[in-house]
Design a protein around this motif. Structure first.
Motif, PDB file in Angstrom:
ATOM      1  N   ARG A  78       0.888  -1.148   0.195  1.00 47.27           N
ATOM      2  CA  ARG A  78       0.084   0.026   0.516  1.00 47.27           C
ATOM      3  C   ARG A  78       1.000   1.352   0.575  1.00 47.27           C
ATOM      4  N   VAL A  79       0.855   2.465  -0.157  1.00 49.47           N
ATOM      5  CA  VAL A  79       1.284   3.503  -0.972  1.00 49.47           C
ATOM      6  C   VAL A  79      -0.073   4.585  -0.699  1.00 49.47           C
ATOM      7  N   ASP A  80       0.428   5.318   0.180  1.00 49.06           N
ATOM      8  CA  ASP A  80      -0.741   7.224   0.391  1.00 49.06           C
ATOM      9  C   ASP A  80       0.578   7.717   0.047  1.00 49.06           C
ATOM     10  N   TYR A  81      -0.469   8.982  -0.256  1.00 51.77           N
ATOM     11  CA  TYR A  81       0.579  10.289  -0.904  1.00 51.77           C
ATOM     12  C   TYR A  81      -0.385  11.082  -0.319  1.00 51.77           C
ATOM     13  N   SER A  82       0.133  11.949   0.240  1.00 48.92           N
ATOM     14  CA  SER A  82      -0.551  13.077   1.129  1.00 48.92           C
ATOM     15  C   SER A  82       0.625  14.330   0.891  1.00 48.92           C
ATOM     16  N   ALA A  83       0.131  15.278   1.091  1.00 46.43           N
ATOM     17  CA  ALA A  83       0.670  17.321   0.774  1.00 46.43           C
ATOM     18  C   ALA A  83       1.575  16.789   1.959  1.00 46.43           C
ATOM     19  N   THR A  84       3.132  17.638   2.477  1.00 48.19           N
ATOM     20  CA  THR A  84       3.937  18.158   3.463  1.00 48.19           C
ATOM     21  C   THR A  84       3.247  19.572   3.736  1.00 48.19           C
ATOM     22  N   PRO A  85       3.932  19.517   4.671  1.00 48.77           N
ATOM     23  CA  PRO A  85       3.924  20.669   5.410  1.00 48.77           C
ATOM     24  C   PRO A  85       4.570  21.953   4.052  1.00 48.77           C
ATOM     25  N   LEU A  86       5.036  21.805   3.248  1.00 49.88           N
ATOM     26  CA  LEU A  86       5.387  22.821   2.561  1.00 49.88           C
ATOM     27  C   LEU A  86       4.759  23.005   1.482  1.00 49.88           C
ATOM     28  N   GLY A  87       3.860  21.593   1.066  1.00 49.45           N
ATOM     29  CA  GLY A  87       2.910  21.015   0.029  1.00 49.45           C
ATOM     30  C   GLY A  87       1.357  22.242   0.706  1.00 49.45           C
ATOM     31  N   GLN A  88       1.326  21.871   1.787  1.00 54.06           N
ATOM     32  CA  GLN A  88       0.010  22.363   2.787  1.00 54.06           C
ATOM     33  C   GLN A  88      -0.021  23.883   2.848  1.00 54.06           C
ATOM     34  N   SER A  89       1.268  24.503   2.721  1.00 57.15           N
ATOM     35  CA  SER A  89       1.712  26.157   2.836  1.00 57.15           C
ATOM     36  C   SER A  89       1.112  26.694   1.350  1.00 57.15           C
ATOM     37  N   LEU A  90       0.647  25.844  -0.195  1.00 60.85           N
ATOM     38  CA  LEU A  90       0.206  26.221  -1.089  1.00 60.85           C
ATOM     39  C   LEU A  90      -1.165  26.257  -0.648  1.00 60.85           C
ATOM     40  N   GLU A  91      -2.209  26.042   0.581  1.00 58.42           N
ATOM     41  CA  GLU A  91      -3.385  26.171   0.321  1.00 58.42           C
ATOM     42  C   GLU A  91      -3.865  27.214   0.136  1.00 58.42           C
ATOM     43  N   PRO A  92      -3.463  28.371   1.063  1.00 61.57           N
ATOM     44  CA  PRO A  92      -4.777  29.994   0.151  1.00 61.57           C
ATOM     45  C   PRO A  92      -4.645  30.449  -1.079  1.00 61.57           C
ATOM     46  N   VAL A  93      -2.433  29.390  -1.639  1.00 60.10           N
ATOM     47  CA  VAL A  93      -2.838  30.178  -3.327  1.00 60.10           C
ATOM     48  C   VAL A  93      -3.550  29.053  -3.539  1.00 60.10           C
ATOM     49  N   LEU A  94      -4.194  27.562  -3.265  1.00 54.58           N
ATOM     50  CA  LEU A  94      -4.833  26.887  -4.396  1.00 54.58           C
ATOM     51  C   LEU A  94      -6.408  27.726  -4.335  1.00 54.58           C
ATOM     52  N   LEU A  95      -6.633  28.246  -2.341  1.00 52.46           N
ATOM     53  CA  LEU A  95      -8.442  28.601  -2.295  1.00 52.46           C
ATOM     54  C   LEU A  95      -7.936  29.567  -3.324  1.00 52.46           C
ATOM     55  N   ALA A  96      -6.956  30.830  -3.534  1.00 55.90           N
ATOM     56  CA  ALA A  96      -7.426  31.652  -4.321  1.00 55.90           C
ATOM     57  C   ALA A  96      -7.458  31.963  -5.923  1.00 55.90           C
ATOM     58  N   LEU A  97      -6.863  30.951  -6.378  1.00 55.37           N
ATOM     59  CA  LEU A  97      -6.994  30.157  -7.635  1.00 55.37           C
ATOM     60  C   LEU A  97      -8.543  29.984  -7.259  1.00 55.37           C
ATOM     61  N   CYS A  98      -9.111  28.784  -6.691  1.00 51.90           N
ATOM     62  CA  CYS A  98     -10.263  28.567  -6.939  1.00 51.90           C
ATOM     63  C   CYS A  98     -11.442  29.618  -7.075  1.00 51.90           C
TER      64      CYS A  98
END
Length: 128
Positions: A78-98
Protein backbone atom coordinates in the motif's frame (compact mmCIF):
# COMPACT_ATOMS: atom_id res chain seq x y z
CA UNK A 1 18.50 17.94 -4.11
CA UNK A 2 21.37 20.10 -5.37
CA UNK A 3 20.86 19.00 -8.98
CA UNK A 4 17.14 19.81 -8.69
CA UNK A 5 17.85 23.27 -7.27
CA UNK A 6 20.17 24.03 -10.19
CA UNK A 7 17.32 23.39 -12.64
CA UNK A 8 14.82 25.70 -10.93
CA UNK A 9 14.65 29.39 -11.89
CA UNK A 10 16.22 32.03 -9.66
CA UNK A 11 13.23 34.43 -9.68
CA UNK A 12 10.92 33.28 -6.83
CA UNK A 13 7.65 33.78 -8.72
CA UNK A 14 9.03 31.86 -11.70
CA UNK A 15 10.31 29.14 -9.34
CA UNK A 16 6.88 28.83 -7.68
CA UNK A 17 5.13 28.57 -11.04
CA UNK A 18 7.64 25.99 -12.25
CA UNK A 19 7.07 23.79 -9.17
CA UNK A 20 3.26 23.82 -9.39
CA UNK A 21 2.92 24.12 -13.17
CA UNK A 22 1.43 21.36 -15.20
CA UNK A 23 -2.14 20.55 -15.98
CA UNK A 24 -2.70 18.32 -12.95
CA UNK A 25 -0.30 19.27 -10.13
CA UNK A 26 -2.53 21.90 -8.52
CA UNK A 27 -5.55 19.58 -8.82
CA UNK A 28 -3.70 16.65 -7.24
CA UNK A 29 -2.35 18.84 -4.45
CA UNK A 30 -5.84 20.28 -3.91
CA UNK A 31 -7.13 16.77 -3.15
CA UNK A 32 -4.14 15.88 -0.97
CA UNK A 33 -4.67 18.92 1.29
CA UNK A 34 -7.68 17.23 2.85
CA UNK A 35 -6.05 13.91 3.76
CA UNK A 36 -3.61 11.27 2.49
CA UNK A 37 -4.84 9.40 -0.56
CA UNK A 38 -3.96 6.17 -2.28
CA UNK A 39 -3.15 6.21 -5.97
CA UNK A 40 -6.47 4.55 -6.84
CA UNK A 41 -8.39 7.20 -4.90
CA UNK A 42 -6.57 10.02 -6.68
CA UNK A 43 -7.31 8.35 -10.01
CA UNK A 44 -11.00 8.17 -9.06
CA UNK A 45 -11.02 11.86 -8.04
CA UNK A 46 -9.32 12.92 -11.30
CA UNK A 47 -10.64 10.44 -13.88
CA UNK A 48 -9.38 12.50 -16.85
CA UNK A 49 -5.72 11.85 -15.94
CA UNK A 50 -3.92 8.73 -17.09
CA UNK A 51 -2.24 6.61 -14.43
CA UNK A 52 1.16 7.22 -16.06
CA UNK A 53 0.75 11.01 -15.89
CA UNK A 54 -0.64 10.83 -12.35
CA UNK A 55 2.42 8.93 -11.16
CA UNK A 56 4.73 11.29 -13.06
CA UNK A 57 3.11 14.38 -11.51
CA UNK A 58 3.22 12.83 -8.01
CA UNK A 59 6.92 12.00 -8.43
CA UNK A 60 7.72 15.54 -9.59
CA UNK A 61 5.87 17.01 -6.63
CA UNK A 62 7.67 14.58 -4.33
CA UNK A 63 10.99 15.68 -5.82
CA UNK A 64 10.06 19.33 -5.16
CA UNK A 65 9.06 18.59 -1.56
CA UNK A 66 5.30 19.14 -1.95
CA UNK A 67 4.18 15.52 -1.62
CA UNK A 68 5.28 12.66 0.63
CA UNK A 69 4.97 9.03 -0.42
CA UNK A 70 4.45 6.58 2.42
CA UNK A 71 5.03 2.92 1.55
CA UNK A 72 3.41 0.34 3.79
CA UNK A 73 5.17 -3.03 3.70
CA UNK A 74 2.16 -5.30 3.67
CA UNK A 75 0.51 -7.73 1.31
CA UNK A 76 -0.69 -6.34 -1.00
CA UNK A 77 1.66 -3.33 -0.79
CA UNK A 78 0.00 0.00 0.00
CA UNK A 79 1.24 3.47 -0.88
CA UNK A 80 -0.30 6.66 0.48
CA UNK A 81 0.42 10.14 -0.82
CA UNK A 82 0.06 13.21 1.37
CA UNK A 83 0.85 16.90 1.19
CA UNK A 84 4.00 17.85 3.09
CA UNK A 85 4.04 20.99 5.27
CA UNK A 86 5.57 22.78 2.27
CA UNK A 87 2.75 21.51 0.05
CA UNK A 88 0.16 22.46 2.66
CA UNK A 89 1.57 25.97 2.70
CA UNK A 90 0.15 26.33 -0.82
CA UNK A 91 -3.42 25.97 0.51
CA UNK A 92 -4.13 29.75 0.53
CA UNK A 93 -2.78 29.98 -3.02
CA UNK A 94 -5.00 27.13 -4.24
CA UNK A 95 -8.02 28.60 -2.47
CA UNK A 96 -7.32 31.97 -4.08
CA UNK A 97 -7.09 30.27 -7.48
CA UNK A 98 -10.39 28.47 -6.81
CA UNK A 99 -12.04 31.76 -5.85
CA UNK A 100 -10.66 33.50 -8.92
CA UNK A 101 -11.79 30.63 -11.16
CA UNK A 102 -15.32 30.90 -9.79
CA UNK A 103 -15.35 34.69 -10.29
CA UNK A 104 -14.04 34.21 -13.84
CA UNK A 105 -16.79 31.68 -14.58
CA UNK A 106 -19.39 34.07 -13.14
CA UNK A 107 -18.09 36.92 -15.35
CA UNK A 108 -18.49 34.68 -18.40
CA UNK A 109 -21.89 33.45 -17.19
CA UNK A 110 -20.55 29.90 -16.86
CA UNK A 111 -20.87 29.48 -13.09
CA UNK A 112 -23.32 26.60 -13.57
CA UNK A 113 -20.48 24.65 -15.22
CA UNK A 114 -18.18 24.84 -12.19
CA UNK A 115 -17.89 22.92 -8.94
CA UNK A 116 -17.38 24.36 -5.48
CA UNK A 117 -13.87 24.43 -4.10
CA UNK A 118 -13.96 22.52 -0.85
CA UNK A 119 -10.85 22.06 1.25
CA UNK A 120 -10.74 21.21 4.93
CA UNK A 121 -11.61 24.19 7.14
CA UNK A 122 -8.69 26.57 7.46
CA UNK A 123 -7.29 26.56 11.00
CA UNK A 124 -7.32 29.88 12.76
CA UNK A 125 -4.35 31.05 14.80
CA UNK A 126 -4.33 29.31 18.17
CA UNK A 127 -7.17 26.94 17.23
CA UNK A 128 -6.45 23.35 16.22
Amino acid sequence: MTELTKRLPMLPVERALKVISGRWKAVILYYLLDSPKRLSELKRLVPEISQKVLIQQLREMEEHGLVHRDIFRQVPPRVDYSATPLGQSLEPVLLALCDWGQRHAAELDELDQTRDCIIRPVRQMGVT
